[in-house]
Design a protein around this motif. Structure first.
Motif, PDB file in Angstrom:
ATOM      1  N   ILE A   1      -6.894  17.158  -5.949  1.00 20.34           N
ATOM      2  CA  ILE A   1      -5.473  16.775  -5.915  1.00 20.34           C
ATOM      3  C   ILE A   1      -4.913  16.854  -4.490  1.00 20.34           C
ATOM      4  O   ILE A   1      -4.395  15.885  -3.953  1.00 20.34           O
ATOM      5  N   ALA A   2      -5.019  18.058  -3.896  1.00 20.12           N
ATOM      6  CA  ALA A   2      -4.335  18.321  -2.625  1.00 20.12           C
ATOM      7  C   ALA A   2      -4.821  17.419  -1.501  1.00 20.12           C
ATOM      8  O   ALA A   2      -4.012  16.941  -0.690  1.00 20.12           O
ATOM      9  N   GLU A   3      -6.138  17.159  -1.419  1.00 16.01           N
ATOM     10  CA  GLU A   3      -6.668  16.318  -0.338  1.00 16.01           C
ATOM     11  C   GLU A   3      -6.492  14.827  -0.585  1.00 16.01           C
ATOM     12  O   GLU A   3      -5.966  14.117   0.279  1.00 16.01           O
ATOM     13  N   PRO A   4      -6.951  14.304  -1.721  1.00 16.63           N
ATOM     14  CA  PRO A   4      -6.935  12.842  -1.859  1.00 16.63           C
ATOM     15  C   PRO A   4      -5.548  12.225  -1.849  1.00 16.63           C
ATOM     16  O   PRO A   4      -5.389  11.094  -1.380  1.00 16.63           O
ATOM     17  N   LEU A   5      -4.520  12.936  -2.325  1.00 13.48           N
ATOM     18  CA  LEU A   5      -3.182  12.337  -2.395  1.00 13.48           C
ATOM     19  C   LEU A   5      -2.616  12.015  -1.002  1.00 13.48           C
ATOM     20  O   LEU A   5      -2.353  10.843  -0.704  1.00 13.48           O
ATOM     21  N   PRO A   6      -2.427  13.000  -0.112  1.00 14.27           N
ATOM     22  CA  PRO A   6      -1.826  12.659   1.187  1.00 14.27           C
ATOM     23  C   PRO A   6      -2.721  11.790   2.060  1.00 14.27           C
ATOM     24  O   PRO A   6      -2.218  10.975   2.838  1.00 14.27           O
TER      25      PRO A   6
ATOM     26  N   VAL B   1      -1.983  19.175   2.581  1.00 18.18           N
ATOM     27  CA  VAL B   1      -3.139  19.673   1.831  1.00 18.18           C
ATOM     28  C   VAL B   1      -3.043  21.182   1.671  1.00 18.18           C
ATOM     29  O   VAL B   1      -3.173  21.733   0.566  1.00 18.18           O
ATOM     30  N   ASN B   2      -2.807  21.866   2.781  1.00 23.93           N
ATOM     31  CA  ASN B   2      -2.773  23.331   2.745  1.00 23.93           C
ATOM     32  C   ASN B   2      -1.541  23.865   2.028  1.00 23.93           C
ATOM     33  O   ASN B   2      -1.601  24.909   1.359  1.00 23.93           O
ATOM     34  N   ALA B   3      -0.415  23.149   2.143  1.00 26.04           N
ATOM     35  CA  ALA B   3       0.793  23.580   1.433  1.00 26.04           C
ATOM     36  C   ALA B   3       0.624  23.425  -0.072  1.00 26.04           C
ATOM     37  O   ALA B   3       1.114  24.260  -0.846  1.00 26.04           O
ATOM     38  N   THR B   4      -0.086  22.385  -0.509  1.00 24.35           N
ATOM     39  CA  THR B   4      -0.297  22.164  -1.940  1.00 24.35           C
ATOM     40  C   THR B   4      -1.202  23.245  -2.528  1.00 24.35           C
ATOM     41  O   THR B   4      -0.837  23.932  -3.489  1.00 24.35           O
ATOM     42  N   ALA B   5      -2.389  23.395  -1.954  1.00 28.42           N
ATOM     43  CA  ALA B   5      -3.336  24.388  -2.484  1.00 28.42           C
ATOM     44  C   ALA B   5      -2.801  25.803  -2.299  1.00 28.42           C
ATOM     45  O   ALA B   5      -2.842  26.632  -3.225  1.00 28.42           O
TER      46      ALA B   5
END
Length: 401
Positions: free
Chosen positions: A141-146, A248-252
């Protein structure tokens, strides 16, 4: 200074007690291992981000020798050419010119137009996670979206997107404190490969413009000013790196924080209107970008300490975001926190141009996970990356159902 050790795994796991010690001991501290002055308090960090006696670069006014600095090794030249022509590492007048031109193609309307795409993609990614019964929230989720969103904005074809994240990760390795020679070699190689790819893509867009950001950057001009090809390449890399690395880091990291605060997660699940304030609080509570550097262009004084020209300041965003002088009970996660002047997006002329897009992406993934995976739980304790400046996890294993 014994508590502040950016290479100690215990510090990296939880730097905030060390920050509290720094704030208590004073407004500025010299740190010999990196030859920097650490600035831990919110008022100082906020003011210094706006202080024109400081700069992201000094090369618009001084040579390396005049500034008392050693030039970077010649073999690092591809990285510095790429990095030094992006607006994040430029000062006026070049910064002003490039930001003005980029802003013409990076408007609020552009971001708003992306909203349906971002929300649809977030929903599809979460649906996939649910079908699988869980997985790695970071990788799934966190990587592929942004990455997909900024690539879509730039006009990078889907078939070309696989190397973008590895290139970005390798380049960002140079932003850590005292990067190793191996990290520098990876950054140089990624700089060469990424620049080469973008040079070809820009040439293709010159021949056949599209409805994308690269075409917009090619067309952007103001009073005769245009972006040079190197400025365009550097801008695209900056937008891609800055446009997803922190998100990415804020999501995870945000979900890892939520899992450790079940009462707050329960409140968020019960009231989705908390999403906007939750995003701001999660970015404050565990700041994705812990430190931003500034060069001292003209001598300054902080609390009676003279900081000479040529020195480097390390503005500690993570510490500033936990300053009790600004935030009531800063060590407490409060997703409904109303007064939240965090500086996770920086301030002054280098305020993050992509902040509205980051907020859109974070809200879309959070809403999709809350709505489509309401039983999401942590499946395994995550491992933290051995980085300080860019704070993140190696992965975040979750379970649905």
């Amino acid at each position: 200074m014994s508590a502040f050790d950016p290479w100690d795994p215990a510090f990296l796991a939880d730097p905030y007690p060390a920050y509290a010690e720094l704030r208590a001991r004073g407004r500025v501290h010299y740190y010999a291992p990196t030859n920097q002055w650490l600035v831990p308090r919110h008022a100082d960090v906020s003011a210094l981000l706006r202080d024109r006696r400081l700069g992201r670069t000094y090369q618009h006014r001084f040579t390396h020798e005049d500034f008392g600095r050693t030039p970077p090794p010649p073999e690092h030249e591809p990285f510095h050419t790429l990095n030094d022509h992006g607006m994040l590492d430029l000062e006026p007048p070049d910064h002003t010119r490039i930001r003005r031109l980029v802003s013409k193609a990076f408007t609020p309307r552009t971001v708003e137009r992306l909203k349906p795409y971002v929300e649809r993609l977030a929903g599809e990614l979460v649906d996939g996670l649910v079908r699988r019964g869980g997985g790695d929230l970071l990788a799934d989720i966190a990587e592929p979206l942004p990455v997909a969103v900024i690539a879509e904005m730039l006009g990078v074809p889907e078939s070309d997107r696989a190397p973008l994240r590895p290139w970005s990760a390798d380049i960002c390795g140079m932003y850590e404190l005292n990067p190793s020679q191996e990290a520098a070699q990876r950054a140089v190689r990624a700089s060469v490969e990424f620049s080469g790819y973008l040079r070809e893509l820009i040439a293709a867009r010159r021949k056949e413009p599209g409805d994308d950001l690269i075409s917009g950057l090619i067309a952007a001009h103001d009073e005769g000013d245009r972006l040079t090809e190197q400025e365009m390449i550097s801008t695209c890399v900056l937008l891609l790196n800055a446009g997803h690395e922190a998100t990415v880091n804020a999501t995870a990291g945000g979900w890892w924080t939520l899992f450790r605060h079940p009462d707050q997660l329960a409140a968020l699940r019960a009231d989705h209107s908390l999403i906007p304030s939750a995003i701001e609080e999660l970015m404050r509570y565990d700041t994705p970008l812990q430190l931003f550097e500034r060069w001292v262009l003209d001598e300054i004084e902080i609390d009676g300490t003279t900081i000479p020209r040529g020195a480097e300041l390390a503005l500690l965003f993570g510490s500033a975001n936990h300053d009790p002088a600004v935030f009531t009970d800063p060590g407490r996660l409060d997703l409904a926190r109303a007064d939240n002047p965090h500086i996770s997006f920086s301030a002054g002329i280098h305020y993050c141009i992509g902040a509205p897009l980051a907020r859109l992406e974070l809200a879309a993934s959070m809403r999709a996970l809350l709505e489509r995976a309401p039983t999401l739980t942590l499946a395994a304790e995550p491992r933290r990356k051995p980085n300080f400046v860019i704070r993140g996890l190696e992965g975040l294993q979750v379970r649905v159902g």
